[in-house]
Design an enzyme around this catalytic site. Structure first.
Site, short mmCIF file in Angstrom:
data_model
loop_
_atom_site.label_atom_id
_atom_site.label_comp_id
_atom_site.label_asym_id
_atom_site.label_seq_id
_atom_site.Cartn_x
_atom_site.Cartn_y
_atom_site.Cartn_z
CD GLU A 153 44.43 -95.93 -38.41
OE1 GLU A 153 44.08 -94.77 -38.17
OE2 GLU A 153 45.02 -96.26 -39.47
CD GLU A 312 45.71 -91.90 -35.72
OE1 GLU A 312 45.42 -91.63 -36.91
OE2 GLU A 312 46.41 -92.86 -35.39
#
Length: 673
Positions: A153, A312
């Protein structure tokens, strides 16, 4: 060339982040037994494990990871293996404290969280390359390796640093971009407020100053920070390509979350082998399934329309919002399959087993604290079987009806200080227009303003404050050739340097819209304007109004009150073979629906009024056939018309003409032919 699908994965991806280092080895055998019971096909491993893999500088311990990799492979579970460069060890920061990022006000952040990295720091870059090389040499040809997962991320929680290393790097970046200090002065308009530079060495990052700084400098620093993170990703990716040939490399995006608006995913999408995304429901009272659909459509668009992977999301509640409600029974599967409908090749979670310690111990997981005698676990097992039954959709592509322009550089520019109204939120307008299209049952592709738009009968521009001249010409060509364009207020105002286009606003769009804007007239909090038309309902606007002067455009709705009373509020302009609409105020949802209804008629799009509210109908097509996904977000059964007959894949039933979808359920029909 690297593959663009996970190596060795023959089914949809199903699994999650697996962190065996948080548990004694005695738990690992139970983990893989439960993974097999749930139908797990792939897990992500090692993302935060640098401190365990390299406990001291140059001293490596791969034994535990060897055992994990072999155990997963022996049980038929593929591995998305992380390079753990998002979380350097404490020993690294003790040796290189200058690798911790510095904020704009000069505060150096401390060790103890994650992602606290100065991406310009040479010691960090060398250490990241070192651990990546070691991992690639050891596991590059491991039979269980499906793909590489670089970092985690990017941009969360830190994207930019304002230290001296970044200042030097920024100067080099500026020299490459502008060729020297004269180009910088021109681009930034440094004649204003006496900011003129005589050498690049005089330029620093836009640190905290007495008042608002130079907006061109601030915008370029956002670009620089994004480019610097991407440089580091590409460095690791190139190592992995060299030492682990044929294995795809990715990093997990967060495309539609405002928490990660510092990353230009159009640029990043060109650098990864597989586009992957993380998505979490933002429970702020809005319809969470609409933002989910938006995130999935945007991720697919970043992937160029190709399939992508949801890497995710959560089985139930998260832990980092002010209030973290659980998901309702059946919602996890519905969320997962909604992503698949819009192009994902599976549904993965953070994380496999719920942590007992650490900052995310209250974040839900596939195996909850309560173990297997829980609703979440039972739904996980059921979802695994469902995804297995949908393996034939792999490789198909989601079919879109319309395009919405999306530009991170424009968001960055609009977020700078001293704009006409603090109440104008470009992202809010993007969300609002998307929701209006969603409610008309139109599937959206997102597009860069300079992309080829010829495939779309309707293109929507929610709020593109920054627009290059080339983008303006691109939209003009699109309309000239028969397209229908809808543009919201405060679009086409500045160029790529945040300089107002020459001439009247909206500079880049005034010809295609057939109008000029003499003056912006933002509204005060609580103020509204009435908007009336001879052949339509009365509409309501707030936040913004404008003094619009038609120059070829026809007036469709007019301001009935406010400072702009009597001026056009919504216009329509015939340009070439197409039509361009402009709306100069912030319409309510009802107003947007009325506007888009008229534009959809111009574009020849079907009304789809027979489809129930909050029921998604999305189509994927490819070599394996045509698949219709129906996602029912309501509390009642929905009946949806079908274009043909086929087999419903989740129940095995034959269906034709009309499909009944139970409350809160999903159905997937593989059409005949």
């Amino acid at each position: 060339m690297p593959e663009t699908t996970p190596r060795g994965l023959s089914r949809l991806a199903f699994g999650g982040d697996y962190n065996p280092e948080q548990w004694p080895e005695s738990v690992w055998d139970e983990d893989v037994r439960l993974m097999r019971e749930a139908g797990v096909t792939m897990v992500s491993v090692g993302i935060f494990s640098w401190a365990l893999l390299e406990p001291e500088p140059g001293a490596y311990d791969f034994g535990w990871l060897d055992r994990v990799m072999d155990l997963l492979h022996d049980n038929g579970i593929r591995v998305d293996l992380g390079t753990p460069t998002v979380a350097p060890p404490k020993w690294f920061y003790r040796a290189h404290p200058d690798a911790l990022p510095v904020t704009a006000d000069g505060t150096r952040l401390a060790f103890g969280s994650r992602g606290a990295i100065c991406h310009s720091n040479s010691a960090y870059r060398a250490a990241a390359a070192g651990i990546t090389i070691r991992l690639a040499e050891r596991y590059g040809d491991h039979p269980g390796l499906a793909m590489w997962h670089v970092h985690n991320e990017y941009g969360v929680p830190v994207s930019a640093c304002w230290c001296d290393s970044c200042a030097a790097h920024f100067r080099r970046w500026l020299e490459t971009r502008y060729g020297g200090v004269d180009g910088v002065n021109e681009a930034w308009g440094t004649a204003f407020w006496g900011q003129h530079y005589t050498s690049l060495e005089q330029i620093d990052p836009p640190r905290t100053a007495a008042t608002v700084g130079n907006p061109g400098q601030a915008l370029d620093y956002k670009r620089f920070a994004d480019a610097t993170m991407r440089e580091n990703f590409c460095a690791e990716r190139d190592i992995l390509h060299r030492l682990s040939p044929g294995v795809p490399v990715t990093t997990n995006f967060m495309t539609a979350l405002s928490q990660c608006d510092s990353v230009d995913y159009w640029a990043w999408g060109r650098e990864v082998d597989i586009v992957t995304n993380d998505h979490y429901l933002i429970t702020d009272g809005r319809r969470t399934h609409v933002n989910l659909a938006m995130a999935a459509d945007l991720t697919r668009s970043v992937a160029g329309g190709d399939p992508w992977i949801l890497l995710e999301h959560s089985t139930s509640g998260v832990n980092w919002q002010s209030r973290n409600p659980a998901k309702a029974p059946g919602q996890m599967a519905r969320n997962s399959l909604a992503h698949v409908a819009r192009g994902s090749e599976g549904a993965m979670f953070f994380q496999w087993r719920q942590s007992r310690r650490g900052a995310e111990k209250f974040h839900s997981a596939m195996v909850p604290h309560g173990g297997t005698d829980t609703r979440v676990w039972r739904e996980v097992v059921e979802l695994g079987a469902t995804l297995d039954s949908l393996s034939t959709v792999r490789g198909t592509r989601t079919q879109a009806d319309v395009a919405v322009l999306w530009d991170w550089h424009s968001w960055w520019a609009q977020s700078l200080d001293w704009r006409p109204s603090v109440d104008h939120d470009a992202r809010e307008r993007a969300d609002a227009f998307y929701e209006a299209l969603y409610d008309r049952h139109l599937t959206v592709d997102f597009a860069h303003p300079e992309a080829d738009l010829s495939a779309y009968p309707l293109v929507v521009v929610p709020a593109s404050y920054l627009m290059t001249q080339e983008a303006g010409r691109n939209l003009a060509r699109y309309v000239e050739n028969g397209g229908t364009l809808v543009v919201s207020y405060f679009s086409g105002i500045v160029d790529e340097h945040d300089a107002v286009h020459e001439g009247a606003c909206p500079g880049a769009l005034r010809d295609v819209l057939g109008l000029t804007v003499e003056e912006f007239s933002p509204l005060l909090p609580g103020q509204q304007v009435r908007v009336t038309g001879p052949d339509g309902p009365e509409l309501t606007g707030d936040v913004w109004s404008e003094f619009v002067v038609p120059r070829g455009a026809e007036t469709v709705w007019t301001y009935a009150d406010g400072l702009a009373a009597g001026h056009p509020a919504v216009t329509r302009h015939r340009h070439g073979r197409g039509t361009a609409w402009y709306v100069s105020t912030r319409l309510t949802a009802r107003g947007l629906d009325a506007l888009l209804g008229r534009a959809a008629e111009d574009a020849g799009l079907p009304s789809r009024a027979d489809l129930p509210h909050d029921v998604e109908v999305v189509r994927r097509e490819g070599a394996s056939g045509s698949f219709v996904f129906v996602v029912n977000h309501t509390a009642t059964e929905a009946k949806v018309p079908l274009d043909g007959a086929g087999t419903e894949l989740l129940t095995g039933e034959r269906t034709a003409g009309r499909l009944a979808v139970p409350a809160g359920a999903v159905r997937v029909v593989h059409l005949d032919g």
